[in-house]
Design an enzyme around this catalytic site. Structure first.
Site, PDB file in Angstrom:
ATOM      1  N   ASP A  30      38.847  42.760  46.372  1.00 59.65           N
ATOM      2  CA  ASP A  30      39.320  43.987  45.739  1.00 59.65           C
ATOM      3  C   ASP A  30      38.564  45.169  46.340  1.00 59.65           C
ATOM      4  OD1 ASP A  30      40.812  44.561  42.736  1.00 59.65           O
ATOM      5  OD2 ASP A  30      39.599  46.155  43.633  1.00 59.65           O
ATOM      6  N   ILE A  31      39.278  46.248  46.582  1.00 60.80           N
ATOM      7  CA  ILE A  31      38.683  47.421  47.225  1.00 60.80           C
ATOM      8  C   ILE A  31      37.723  48.155  46.279  1.00 60.80           C
ATOM      9  CG2 ILE A  31      40.379  49.204  46.593  1.00 60.80           C
ATOM     10  CD1 ILE A  31      40.410  49.949  49.624  1.00 60.80           C
ATOM     11  N   ASN A  88      46.611  41.094  34.808  1.00 63.42           N
ATOM     12  CA  ASN A  88      47.041  42.240  34.016  1.00 63.42           C
ATOM     13  C   ASN A  88      48.561  42.349  34.063  1.00 63.42           C
ATOM     14  OD1 ASN A  88      44.326  42.980  33.563  1.00 63.42           O
ATOM     15  ND2 ASN A  88      44.253  44.086  35.503  1.00 63.42           N
ATOM     16  N   VAL A  97      49.202  47.634  40.393  1.00 65.63           N
ATOM     17  CA  VAL A  97      49.968  47.196  41.566  1.00 65.63           C
ATOM     18  C   VAL A  97      50.992  46.169  41.075  1.00 65.63           C
ATOM     19  CG1 VAL A  97      49.905  46.107  43.834  1.00 65.63           C
ATOM     20  CG2 VAL A  97      48.015  47.611  43.125  1.00 65.63           C
ATOM     21  N   HIS A 101      49.441  39.229  40.637  1.00 65.95           N
ATOM     22  CA  HIS A 101      48.195  38.797  41.273  1.00 65.95           C
ATOM     23  C   HIS A 101      47.189  38.390  40.204  1.00 65.95           C
ATOM     24  CE1 HIS A 101      47.981  43.122  40.509  1.00 65.95           C
ATOM     25  NE2 HIS A 101      46.690  42.952  40.289  1.00 65.95           N
ATOM     26  N   HIS A 103      43.134  38.175  39.309  1.00 63.17           N
ATOM     27  CA  HIS A 103      41.785  38.644  39.623  1.00 63.17           C
ATOM     28  C   HIS A 103      40.799  37.499  39.402  1.00 63.17           C
ATOM     29  CE1 HIS A 103      42.547  43.134  39.338  1.00 63.17           C
ATOM     30  NE2 HIS A 103      43.614  42.670  38.713  1.00 63.17           N
TER      31      HIS A 103
HETATM   32  P1  5GP Z   1      45.792  45.627  38.764  1.00 63.92           P
HETATM   33  O1  5GP Z   1      45.185  46.895  38.223  1.00 63.92           O
HETATM   34  O2  5GP Z   1      47.230  45.863  39.170  1.00 63.92           O
HETATM   35  O3  5GP Z   1      45.621  44.436  37.893  1.00 63.92           O
HETATM   36  O4  5GP Z   1      44.970  45.279  40.070  1.00 63.92           O
HETATM   37  C1  5GP Z   1      45.147  45.957  41.265  1.00 63.92           C
HETATM   38  C2  5GP Z   1      43.846  45.893  42.004  1.00 63.92           C
HETATM   39  O5  5GP Z   1      44.091  46.232  43.355  1.00 63.92           O
HETATM   40  C3  5GP Z   1      42.772  46.849  41.489  1.00 63.92           C
HETATM   41  O6  5GP Z   1      41.637  46.113  41.037  1.00 63.92           O
HETATM   42  C4  5GP Z   1      42.460  47.715  42.713  1.00 63.92           C
HETATM   43  O7  5GP Z   1      41.094  48.021  42.859  1.00 63.92           O
HETATM   44  C5  5GP Z   1      42.969  46.881  43.868  1.00 63.92           C
HETATM   45  N1  5GP Z   1      43.394  47.656  45.011  1.00 63.92           N
HETATM   46  C6  5GP Z   1      44.109  48.810  45.002  1.00 63.92           C
HETATM   47  N2  5GP Z   1      44.350  49.232  46.253  1.00 63.92           N
HETATM   48  C7  5GP Z   1      43.780  48.302  47.081  1.00 63.92           C
HETATM   49  C8  5GP Z   1      43.712  48.200  48.506  1.00 63.92           C
HETATM   50  O8  5GP Z   1      44.223  49.022  49.266  1.00 63.92           O
HETATM   51  N3  5GP Z   1      43.037  47.119  48.999  1.00 63.92           N
HETATM   52  C9  5GP Z   1      42.459  46.185  48.175  1.00 63.92           C
HETATM   53  N4  5GP Z   1      41.822  45.170  48.773  1.00 63.92           N
HETATM   54  N5  5GP Z   1      42.516  46.258  46.837  1.00 63.92           N
HETATM   55  C10 5GP Z   1      43.176  47.312  46.294  1.00 63.92           C
END
Ligand code: 5GP
Length: 116
Positions: A30-31, A88, A97, A101, A103
């Site tokens: 995760d970034i 999530n 996103v 996915h 985590h």
């Molecule tokens: P969500 O919030 O949808 O459950 O998780 C999306 C995750 O994607 C977040 O934890 C966010 O930090 C990560 N994320 C967003 N943009 C990028 C990216 O460009 N690269 C990577 N590796 N992770 C990302």
């Protein structure tokens, strides 16, 4: 085509620190990590936006996301200490996103889960 940020990572159009891959799943860091270890496991096939969009036919794929995380944890040596997996779903789940996915969070005690 239902393109997403993670689709672009899967196709190697944008960089990511890839740490796991099998025929169906890609795992990358995760970034914006929320723990010392924070890896996202994403299905490589057709985009499923959220957990709420899954069907019984996708049960095996969802299970394989879990197994990929567990496999990675064992391989990296933190399975015995433990870890957390989270998926999530939509706004109240904090999803940002819309490409389903899992985590994987690990590397330190994460505290009790359940407070908003
Ligand atoms: P969500 O919030 O949808 O459950 O998780 C999306 C995750 O994607 C977040 O934890 C966010 O930090 C990560 N994320 C967003 N943009 C990028 C990216 O460009 N690269 C990577 N590796 N992770 C990302």
């Amino acid at each position: 085509m239902n393109d997403t940020l993670f689709g672009r990572i899967i196709r190697r159009e944008i960089p990511a620190a890839i740490v796991y891959e099998d025929d169906d799943i890609l795992g990358f860091k995760d970034i914006a990590p929320q723990a010392p270890v924070h890896v996202l496991f994403v299905p490589k096939g057709e985009v499923i936006p959220t957990l709420d969009d899954t069907t019984p036919e996708q049960a095996q794929l969802l299970g394989r996301l879990m197994l990929a995380a567990a496999d990675y944890a064992r391989r990296e040596g933190f399975a015995r200490d433990g870890y957390r997996v989270v998926m999530n779903c939509r706004e109240h789940g904090g999803q940002t996103v819309f490409h389903v996915h899992l985590h994987l969070l690990a590397g330190a005690p994460l505290g009790h889960f359940g407070t908003a």
